[in-house]
Design a protein around this motif. Structure first.
Motif, PDB file in Angstrom:
ATOM      1  N   GLN B 239      70.219 -10.890  55.228  1.00 34.00           N
ATOM      2  CA  GLN B 239      70.992 -11.962  55.871  1.00 34.00           C
ATOM      3  C   GLN B 239      72.419 -11.525  56.180  1.00 34.00           C
ATOM      4  OE1 GLN B 239      70.673 -16.055  55.081  1.00 34.00           O
ATOM      5  NE2 GLN B 239      69.283 -15.742  53.352  1.00 34.00           N
ATOM      6  N   THR B 240      72.920 -11.963  57.311  1.00 36.67           N
ATOM      7  CA  THR B 240      74.332 -11.752  57.617  1.00 36.67           C
ATOM      8  C   THR B 240      74.989 -13.118  57.831  1.00 36.67           C
ATOM      9  OG1 THR B 240      73.914 -11.609  59.985  1.00 36.67           O
ATOM     10  CG2 THR B 240      73.859  -9.554  58.754  1.00 36.67           C
ATOM     11  N   GLY B 241      76.324 -13.126  57.797  1.00 39.37           N
ATOM     12  CA  GLY B 241      77.041 -14.390  57.983  1.00 39.37           C
ATOM     13  C   GLY B 241      78.072 -14.595  56.887  1.00 39.37           C
ATOM     14  N   VAL B 242      78.711 -15.751  56.914  1.00 38.91           N
ATOM     15  CA  VAL B 242      79.743 -16.057  55.924  1.00 38.91           C
ATOM     16  C   VAL B 242      79.193 -17.081  54.933  1.00 38.91           C
ATOM     17  CG1 VAL B 242      82.116 -16.824  55.572  1.00 38.91           C
ATOM     18  CG2 VAL B 242      81.497 -15.662  57.683  1.00 38.91           C
ATOM     19  N   PHE B 243      79.363 -16.803  53.649  1.00 42.53           N
ATOM     20  CA  PHE B 243      78.809 -17.662  52.608  1.00 42.53           C
ATOM     21  C   PHE B 243      79.913 -18.031  51.624  1.00 42.53           C
ATOM     22  CE2 PHE B 243      75.653 -14.941  54.422  1.00 42.53           C
ATOM     23  CZ  PHE B 243      74.571 -15.780  54.644  1.00 42.53           C
ATOM     24  N   ASN B 244      79.758 -19.170  50.982  1.00 47.08           N
ATOM     25  CA  ASN B 244      80.811 -19.709  50.122  1.00 47.08           C
ATOM     26  C   ASN B 244      80.379 -19.728  48.661  1.00 47.08           C
ATOM     27  OD1 ASN B 244      82.892 -21.116  48.964  1.00 47.08           O
ATOM     28  ND2 ASN B 244      82.596 -23.018  50.129  1.00 47.08           N
ATOM     29  N   GLN B 245      80.964 -18.855  47.862  1.00 47.22           N
ATOM     30  CA  GLN B 245      80.745 -18.925  46.412  1.00 47.22           C
ATOM     31  C   GLN B 245      81.713 -19.913  45.769  1.00 47.22           C
ATOM     32  OE1 GLN B 245      83.095 -17.767  43.901  1.00 47.22           O
ATOM     33  NE2 GLN B 245      81.710 -18.453  42.274  1.00 47.22           N
ATOM     34  N   TYR B 246      82.898 -20.080  46.409  1.00 47.60           N
ATOM     35  CA  TYR B 246      84.037 -20.792  45.804  1.00 47.60           C
ATOM     36  C   TYR B 246      83.911 -22.281  46.105  1.00 47.60           C
ATOM     37  CZ  TYR B 246      89.055 -20.813  44.426  1.00 47.60           C
ATOM     38  OH  TYR B 246      90.254 -20.987  43.796  1.00 47.60           O
ATOM     39  N   THR B 247      82.728 -22.845  45.903  1.00 47.76           N
ATOM     40  CA  THR B 247      82.462 -24.219  46.342  1.00 47.76           C
ATOM     41  C   THR B 247      83.280 -25.256  45.590  1.00 47.76           C
ATOM     42  OG1 THR B 247      80.572 -24.140  44.875  1.00 47.76           O
ATOM     43  CG2 THR B 247      80.127 -23.849  47.226  1.00 47.76           C
ATOM     44  N   ARG B 248      83.733 -24.906  44.365  1.00 45.77           N
ATOM     45  CA  ARG B 248      84.469 -25.926  43.609  1.00 45.77           C
ATOM     46  C   ARG B 248      85.812 -26.252  44.265  1.00 45.77           C
ATOM     47  NH1 ARG B 248      85.081 -21.352  40.604  1.00 45.77           N
ATOM     48  NH2 ARG B 248      87.201 -20.741  40.031  1.00 45.77           N
ATOM     49  N   ALA B 249      86.325 -25.348  45.073  1.00 49.84           N
ATOM     50  CA  ALA B 249      87.633 -25.585  45.691  1.00 49.84           C
ATOM     51  C   ALA B 249      87.593 -25.511  47.214  1.00 49.84           C
ATOM     52  CB  ALA B 249      88.640 -24.549  45.171  1.00 49.84           C
ATOM     53  N   LEU B 250      86.679 -24.733  47.759  1.00 56.84           N
ATOM     54  CA  LEU B 250      86.757 -24.370  49.176  1.00 56.84           C
ATOM     55  C   LEU B 250      85.876 -25.247  50.053  1.00 56.84           C
ATOM     56  CD1 LEU B 250      87.573 -22.477  51.497  1.00 56.84           C
ATOM     57  CD2 LEU B 250      85.847 -20.867  50.703  1.00 56.84           C
ATOM     58  N   ARG B 251      86.535 -25.961  50.992  1.00 53.32           N
ATOM     59  CA  ARG B 251      85.782 -26.672  52.019  1.00 53.32           C
ATOM     60  C   ARG B 251      85.681 -25.757  53.232  1.00 53.32           C
ATOM     61  NH1 ARG B 251      89.480 -31.560  52.784  1.00 53.32           N
ATOM     62  NH2 ARG B 251      90.919 -30.058  51.910  1.00 53.32           N
ATOM     63  N   PRO B 252      84.529 -25.696  53.882  1.00 60.06           N
ATOM     64  CA  PRO B 252      84.336 -24.726  54.970  1.00 60.06           C
ATOM     65  C   PRO B 252      85.392 -24.840  56.065  1.00 60.06           C
ATOM     66  CG  PRO B 252      82.251 -25.774  54.400  1.00 60.06           C
ATOM     67  CD  PRO B 252      83.304 -26.471  53.596  1.00 60.06           C
ATOM     68  N   GLU B 253      85.905 -26.043  56.279  1.00 59.39           N
ATOM     69  CA  GLU B 253      86.878 -26.189  57.365  1.00 59.39           C
ATOM     70  C   GLU B 253      88.296 -25.815  56.918  1.00 59.39           C
ATOM     71  OE1 GLU B 253      85.426 -28.544  55.720  1.00 59.39           O
ATOM     72  OE2 GLU B 253      86.745 -30.274  55.346  1.00 59.39           O
ATOM     73  N   GLY B 254      88.514 -25.564  55.642  1.00 57.97           N
ATOM     74  CA  GLY B 254      89.847 -25.199  55.161  1.00 57.97           C
ATOM     75  C   GLY B 254      90.747 -26.416  55.046  1.00 57.97           C
ATOM     76  N   ASN B 255      92.046 -26.155  55.073  1.00 58.50           N
ATOM     77  CA  ASN B 255      93.031 -27.218  54.920  1.00 58.50           C
ATOM     78  C   ASN B 255      93.638 -27.528  56.289  1.00 58.50           C
ATOM     79  OD1 ASN B 255      95.369 -28.712  54.467  1.00 58.50           O
ATOM     80  ND2 ASN B 255      95.777 -27.733  52.482  1.00 58.50           N
ATOM     81  N   ARG B 256      93.146 -28.602  56.892  1.00 58.98           N
ATOM     82  CA  ARG B 256      93.550 -28.937  58.266  1.00 58.98           C
ATOM     83  C   ARG B 256      95.043 -29.214  58.360  1.00 58.98           C
ATOM     84  NH1 ARG B 256      88.390 -30.595  60.526  1.00 58.98           N
ATOM     85  NH2 ARG B 256      87.569 -28.527  60.917  1.00 58.98           N
ATOM     86  N   GLN B 257      95.587 -29.846  57.305  1.00 58.78           N
ATOM     87  CA  GLN B 257      97.011 -30.182  57.315  1.00 58.78           C
ATOM     88  C   GLN B 257      97.859 -28.902  57.344  1.00 58.78           C
ATOM     89  OE1 GLN B 257      98.228 -32.473  53.914  1.00 58.78           O
ATOM     90  NE2 GLN B 257     100.239 -32.925  54.811  1.00 58.78           N
ATOM     91  N   ALA B 258      97.459 -27.936  56.506  1.00 54.98           N
ATOM     92  CA  ALA B 258      98.192 -26.667  56.476  1.00 54.98           C
ATOM     93  C   ALA B 258      98.053 -25.942  57.812  1.00 54.98           C
ATOM     94  CB  ALA B 258      97.677 -25.795  55.340  1.00 54.98           C
ATOM     95  N   GLN B 259      96.855 -25.995  58.383  1.00 53.64           N
ATOM     96  CA  GLN B 259      96.646 -25.329  59.672  1.00 53.64           C
ATOM     97  C   GLN B 259      97.559 -25.918  60.748  1.00 53.64           C
ATOM     98  OE1 GLN B 259      92.409 -25.800  60.354  1.00 53.64           O
ATOM     99  NE2 GLN B 259      91.920 -24.696  58.464  1.00 53.64           N
ATOM    100  N   SER B 260      97.690 -27.261  60.754  1.00 55.61           N
ATOM    101  CA  SER B 260      98.508 -27.844  61.816  1.00 55.61           C
ATOM    102  C   SER B 260      99.997 -27.595  61.554  1.00 55.61           C
ATOM    103  CB  SER B 260      98.196 -29.329  62.004  1.00 55.61           C
ATOM    104  OG  SER B 260      98.575 -30.041  60.862  1.00 55.61           O
TER     105      SER B 260
END
Lengths: 362, 365
Positions: B239-260
């Motif tokens: 399998q290829t792609g991006v996977f999330n081990q850090y599920t307790r903290a990490l939302r796939p979309e990240g921190n929208r407020q910080a991004q803006s």
């Protein structure tokens, strides 16, 4: 580049050790100079035909205290100036008795602060029934932005004699506590949790990105450990992991006694708030100063009993075995005299603390 | 966990995994996980150490500037204090009034208020992790109408650096020590803290381009052990792609407020020079025109001169994952934490600094 004294020389890590070796020991070493925190020296058994002290030897230790800030949660420089030397004398089995003090005061120090600190010092001194013999005071120009003080204290006492628990002068001292030094196989016992002094002082001094109620462990360990010495508990060696922390002291001992150590990460005692605070600051629990913890070297067979005995006292409730003494491994000893078995069951080297950006904390 | 890793790796003769973050390198060593990994797993240590990838000419320019402006104070994160520049000079050797060390950019507000007679220059470094804090500082400076703080924005971006490292395993066409494509990592442990801000989709293109799994991981030893196990399973399944081990903290979309916030305050530089990785297009951030009143690059004339590194220092190859700290002849001999010759030894996220805690007996793979 011209070499000058830097704050790294004061951290209690490798730089401090090297400075002592290269300058102080080179000029000052003598046959009686002790590698330990306290020294034993012979006393004249009699003066004018009469027994003067009744003991063959006395113990002495000296320390200079430059903590910044001078008052911090859990203590102040006055209390520290007594507990520091009491604990150092205790490492050689000494009972605190006679004291000499030197004060260096900086211009601008409020007299109310000075009074508070000297009162605190006196309280700690009286608690141990220590008698002040002499003292001196000097005033210097303040360092930039500071108006503090420094205290040098020198403490004398006789060795605790297990056969004579009630004696004030020691009586016949031939069986005074004799510690053989760390032995291969010894268990390392810590009498309490690590790191609170360093973090409490750092927090009082710096603007940290968090707040907590952590207070220094600054305390005399005499009430905790003297009973064990009187009971002749089997303790091969004692050191208090102050400046440089547990890692600093173990690296020094590895060189001094040509041994190595294995620590068990999961058993290292620390309050959760201290652990979290240090982690946030990127500081290592093993490198941070303690002022109320003793490291005991006890034969494996006796260690459970010693831990149990320590836990009977309020200061020793968190006492725990944290590792053991291993033989020196000639090939790798210089590289790795201190190895930690991690919580995951892996292994890593604990390096000699180098240039910590820590403030002066003892 | 050890047993699980051993079982999982049985089917492989060798696996090359790069952990991008210096924080991960450090955790691998500190947790002892590195000493437990099955022999056929080879960890390649990536360039994710902000202090390490910053070329020293930026620091030199700031030190030169401090010499010209006695009323200027540089405000820096601790690790920068000890990076050697020309003649081995460091910020730590400057007079205390010229340099202040901080833990959080918000401390600058207090400094600026207490010393209105001085000017402060904040060296804003770090990946996407620390950039939002710089953005918050800027907004606060404007709100308070603070006039004596300037920001030298040297924030860098993770995806271009990951790509540059992967690309650098190109067979050494230019005759340098570049690794061959056969040495290229077969999987990546991706940056947990960076992804908290950016989200994980920015790594998708890379995973597809190099046909590898990228597993974003937390920073505990157990997180990394799990990430390695995930990678072995993904490789087994192809399998290829991006996977999330850090599920307790990490939302796939990240921190929208910080991004803006970042979008509001900063702009992507057309290119930026990295230590070890060279000049990478669109790999760093600058303040955008709206915020030029606080931009140190606009306020001061920063003069850049070249700062040669120690001839034997291997920081460059180490940052590209092509050498290990113990491949360097200076490591733990001439180059020590007290006398660092290269940035990877200074920073607590540097690979050389991490390797001081690595158990020697582990046989080289």
């Amino acid at each position: 580049m011209k070499e000058v004294v830097t704050s790294a020389h004061g951290t209690g890590g490798k730089s401090s050790f090297d400075l002592v070796q290269k300058i102080f020991k080179r000029h000052l070493a003598g046959p009686l100079l002790s590698p330990d925190d306290a020294a034993s020296f012979p006393t004249p058994l009699s003066v004018g035909g009469e027994a003067a002290t009744g003991v063959e030897s006395l113990l002495v230790t000296t320390d200079t205290h430059v903590v910044d800030p001078i008052i911090f949660p859990g203590g102040d420089i006055g209390k520290l100036a007594i507990t520091g030397v009491v604990n150092d004398l205790l490492t050689r089995g000494g009972r605190p008795q006679f004291l000499s003090l030197g004060f260096v005061l900086e211009e601008g120090l409020p007299l109310s602060s000075l009074s508070q600190i000297v009162a605190s010092l006196a309280k700690e001194m009286n608690r141990h029934e220590i008698q002040l013999l002499c003292a001196d005071t000097k005033v210097v120009t303040a360092r930039e932005g500071k108006a503090g003080l420094m205290i040098a204290s020198t403490l004398f006492g006789e060795p605790i004699n297990p056969n004579n628990p009630n004696s004030q002068v020691g009586g016949c001292s031939t069986s005074a506590v004799a510690m053989s030094g760390p032995q291969v196989g010894d268990h390392l016992i810590l009498t309490g949790p690590l790191g609170s002094h360093g973090l409490a002082v750092l927090q009082a001094r710096e603007t940290l990105p968090f707040q907590s109620t952590i207070s220094s462990d600054c305390a005399s360990l005499f009430p905790l450990l003297a009973p064990l010495l009187y009971e002749n508990a089997k303790i091969n060696y004692m050191r208090d992991p102050t400046r440089g922390g547990l890692a600093g002291i173990l690296h020094e001992l590895a060189l001094q006694f040509k041994i190595s150590f294995e620590l068990d990460e999961s058993s290292l005692p620390a309050q959760p708030a201290v652990r979290a605070g240090l982690e946030l600051l990127g500081l290592d629990l093993l490198e941070v100063a303690n002022e109320g913890v003793m490291l005991l070297f006890v034969p494996e067979a006796e260690s459970a009993a010693v831990v149990e005995r320590l836990r009977m006292h309020p200061l020793g409730q968190a006492a725990v075995v944290v590792g053991k003494v291993r033989p020196s491994r000639p090939a790798s000893a210089v590289q790795a005299p201190l190895v930690m078995v991690t919580a995951l069951g892996g292994r890593r080297v604990v390096p000699w603390p180098e240039a910590l950006n820590l403030p002066r904390i003892c | 966990m050890n047993e699980a890793l051993r079982t999982l790796s049985k089917g492989f003769s060798s696996v090359r995994i790069m952990e991008f973050c210096g924080g991960h390198t450090h955790a691998l060593v500190r947790s002892g996980l590195l000493s437990l990994l099955p022999k056929q797993l080879r960890m390649i240590h990536g360039p994710g150490c902000p202090v390490c990838v910053l070329p020293p000419h930026h620091l030199q320019a700031v030190m030169d500037l401090l010499g010209e402006h006695p009323s200027l104070t540089a405000v820096v994160y601790g690790d920068l204090m000890r990076i050697p520049t020309l003649g081995g000079q460091t910020l730590a050797q400057m007079p205390p009034s010229s340099v202040k060390m901080i833990y959080s950019p918000m401390e600058i507000l207090k400094l600026a208020e207490e010393h209105p007679e001085r000017q402060f220059l904040f060296l804003a470094i770090g990946f996407e992790t620390t950039a939002p804090a710089t953005a918050v500082l800027l907004k606060e400076l404007r709100r308070r109408n603070t006039k004596n703080v300037f920001v030298l924005c040297l924030h860098v971006l993770t995806p271009p650096a990951v790509q540059a490292v992967m690309d650098s395993f190109c067979g050494g066409a230019d005759g340098t020590d570049l690794g061959s494509p056969g040495d290229r990592p077969e999987a990546i442990i991706g940056p947990g803290h960076v992804s908290l801000v950016t989200g994980i989709s920015c790594f998708e293109a890379m995973a597809q381009r190099f046909k590898i799994p990228i597993v974003i991981s937390g920073f505990e030893g157990s997180d990394l052990a799990e990430a390695v196990a995930m990678i072995l399973r993904l490789l087994q399944q192809g399998q290829t792609g991006v996977f999330n081990q850090y599920t307790r903290a990490l939302r796939p979309e990240g921190n929208r407020q910080a991004q803006s916030l970042l979008a509001e305050v900063m702009t992507v530089r057309s290119s930026f020079v990295w230590r070890g990785l060279g000049e990478l297009p669109r790999s760093a951030l600058a303040l955008n025109a709206e915020w030029s009143e606080f931009d140190a690059e606009k306020r001061f004339e920063l003069k850049y001169r070249s700062v040669p590194e120690h001839p034997l220092c291997q920081c460059g190859a180490i940052l590209r994952g092509q050498k290990r700290p113990d491949d360097c002849r200076l490591f733990n001999k001439a180059c020590l934490p007290t006398r660092p010759l290269g940035a990877c030894m200074v920073s607590s996220e540097g690979a050389c600094h991490a390797y001081l805690q690595r158990v020697e007996e582990e046989a080289r793979t």
